[in-house]
Scaffold this motif. Structure first.
Motif, PDB file in Angstrom:
ATOM      1  N   UNK A  34       0.889  -1.628   0.090  1.00  0.00           N
ATOM      2  CA  UNK A  34      -0.493   0.457   0.195  1.00  0.00           C
ATOM      3  C   UNK A  34       0.824   1.143  -0.303  1.00  0.00           C
ATOM      4  N   UNK A  35       1.773   0.878   0.789  1.00  0.00           N
ATOM      5  CA  UNK A  35       3.169   2.132   0.257  1.00  0.00           C
ATOM      6  C   UNK A  35       4.059   1.949   0.083  1.00  0.00           C
ATOM      7  N   UNK A  36       5.014   2.772  -0.577  1.00  0.00           N
ATOM      8  CA  UNK A  36       6.800   2.315  -0.226  1.00  0.00           C
ATOM      9  C   UNK A  36       7.239   3.833   0.139  1.00  0.00           C
ATOM     10  N   UNK A  37       8.890   4.067   1.198  1.00  0.00           N
ATOM     11  CA  UNK A  37       9.446   4.656   1.106  1.00  0.00           C
ATOM     12  C   UNK A  37      10.722   4.533   0.098  1.00  0.00           C
ATOM     13  N   UNK A  38      11.213   5.434  -0.195  1.00  0.00           N
ATOM     14  CA  UNK A  38      12.091   5.532  -0.662  1.00  0.00           C
ATOM     15  C   UNK A  38      13.375   6.823  -0.341  1.00  0.00           C
ATOM     16  N   UNK A  81      -7.702   4.084   3.099  1.00  0.00           N
ATOM     17  CA  UNK A  81      -7.166   5.060   4.092  1.00  0.00           C
ATOM     18  C   UNK A  81      -7.365   4.405   5.475  1.00  0.00           C
ATOM     19  N   UNK A  82      -6.484   4.078   6.222  1.00  0.00           N
ATOM     20  CA  UNK A  82      -7.218   3.084   7.608  1.00  0.00           C
ATOM     21  C   UNK A  82      -8.494   4.537   8.606  1.00  0.00           C
ATOM     22  N   UNK A  83      -9.022   4.667   9.006  1.00  0.00           N
ATOM     23  CA  UNK A  83     -10.485   4.852   9.651  1.00  0.00           C
ATOM     24  C   UNK A  83      -9.725   5.303  10.651  1.00  0.00           C
ATOM     25  N   UNK A  84     -10.258   6.615  11.656  1.00  0.00           N
ATOM     26  CA  UNK A  84     -10.230   6.582  12.547  1.00  0.00           C
ATOM     27  C   UNK A  84     -10.047   8.439  13.210  1.00  0.00           C
TER      28      UNK A  84
END
Length: 440
Positions: A230-234, A290-293
């Motif tokens: 769901x995500x990548x950090x480069x 997107x996670x709820x919160x």
């Protein structure tokens, strides 16, 4: 005003401004303020809880975090015991009306803890008032520690995001970055995370490693994309003082150009694969939920740090314990934390006081370095005037083609130079404090 354009004419890789002010600008607070006083006037209904575990199974060659490798079991036990003591004093200082919009466990590597120890850690966090499950929670892990039993504990407590530091799928590149690991271990860890059905998987990768080429970088990107994270950090590789890589001879005349080319290659590849760029480092799959919160805004809402290496943010004070990178100094700071009487945790130790000008600068930087840029309406609602009035130097970014919207939103070329723009916009006061810090 900040510096002249000199800071924009040099390397695009000056410094990662992941927080403002940087922790190296913190100094001992004398007298130590009571946390009850520090938090008294703060909005406390939508806080961020950050819990720090300063332990890893190894120290990567690029790492300048506050962490200890292969800590003895008795020290881990003592740390959890002290963490609970600190949590009790901190909860008292915050009062009964504190609420948390999100939480994160970082370090270090939280999953260095055993499954039983992780269960105890969740007990400490919930005793602080965090609803777990109930609010978005991110936990960092590593290929060696992302085991099914640990991941089961994370899933049972509502973890919504797991971030794993892979850095490279090629064994030779991982070794060159000071992270000896095997791809088979990495793939097994990713399979275990997917089996645990935690909603968001983030994979960290590094570019600029010695021996890395466009072809090998594409190989790592493709291997990561095969898991549909769901995500990548480069992250561009940095060689920092007192790290494993920092103790080696390093540096090539073309390193900046190589890192920039690899970054641009990744932006194109991830865009074609359906990922939306959120910042220079963060890419999110466009169709990922997107996670709820509850809502949390890092520009406006506070952060409560729990643990030896955690930072806390209020409107006017950022504070933490002491900071070190060198092995012996990290152990000394950790020993000091473990030896403290519980009442010591009623006070802030090291920090930086943000006056009105620094608060404006922080708000601007935390917005500008994101792809969405600065919301001028929100800025004016908070500070009473347009951001351009406070930061006319943003026009220089427009002149270079690095920003649009009056300097309030970075262009693709500007995002690529976030690690130069952030330091350029850092105030003289913060720069002077950082310059005066002695690495240890």
């Amino acid at each position: 005003m900040t510096s002249t354009d000199t800071g924009l004419d040099g390397s695009p890789y000056e410094q990662y401004l992941y927080a403002y002010p940087h922790k190296t600008s913190y100094r001992p607070l004398r007298p130590r303020p009571l946390l009850a006083d520090v938090w008294r006037a703060e909005a406390r209904e939508a806080l961020f809880l950050y819990v720090h575990l300063p332990f890893c199974e190894m120290r990567c060659g690029f790492c300048n975090l506050f962490t200890r490798a292969n800590a003895p079991a008795e020290q881990v036990t003592a740390y959890l015991r002290q963490l609970r003591r600190q949590a009790g004093r901190l909860a008292d200082a915050l009062g009964g009306d504190a609420g948390y919009a999100r939480a994160a466990f970082g370090g270090g590597t939280p999953t260095y803890l055993s499954a039983d120890e992780l269960t105890e850690l969740f007990g400490i966090a919930t005793a602080m008032g965090a609803r777990l499950p109930g609010v978005p929670l991110s936990v960092e892990t590593s290929p060696a520690t992302a085991t099914p039993d640990r991941l089961a504990v994370l899933a049972a407590h509502g973890t919504t995001r797991v971030s794993i530091g892979v850095q490279s799928f090629l064994d030779a590149e991982a070794r060159a970055a000071g992270r000896p690991q095997r791809r088979v271990e990495v793939e097994a860890a990713l399979a275990a995370i997917r089996d645990a059905r935690i909603p968001v998987l983030n994979i960290d990768l590094i570019y600029g490693i010695d021996g890395q080429s466009a072809d090998t970088w594409r190989e790592s990107l493709d291997a990561a994309l095969a898991w549909r994270p769901e995500e990548l950090y480069l992250y561009p590789l940095y060689v920092r003082p007192l790290t494993g890589l920092g103790r080696r001879a390093h540096g090539r005349a073309d390193w900046d150009a190589q890192r920039l080319a690899l970054y641009e290659q990744a932006v194109e590849a991830l865009g074609a694969a359906g990922y939306r760029q959120e910042s220079m480092r963060q890419f999110r799959r466009a169709d990922a939920p997107t996670p709820d919160g509850p809502d949390y805004c890092c520009q406006d809402d506070g952060m409560v740090g729990l643990g030896c290496g955690a930072r806390s943010y209020t409107t006017s004070l950022h504070y933490s314990f002491d900071y070190a990178v060198g092995v012996s100094q990290v152990r000394a700071v950790l020993d000091d934390y473990l030896a403290r009487p519980a009442d010591d945790f009623r006070y802030a130790e090291f920090g930086f006081t943000l006056d009105d000008a620094e608060q404006r600068r922080r708000w601007l930087l935390k917005s500008l370095l994101r792809a969405d840029g600065v919301d001028p309406v929100a800025y004016r609602a908070r500070f009473g005037r347009p951001p351009g009035d406070d930061f006319p130097e943003l026009g220089r970014l427009v002149e270079r083609g690095w920003a649009g919207d009056g300097g309030l939103r970075l262009t693709p070329a500007g995002l690529a130079r976030s690690d130069a723009i952030g330091p350029w916009l850092t105030s003289a006061r913060v720069r002077d404090a950082m310059t005066g810090y002695v690495p240890r």
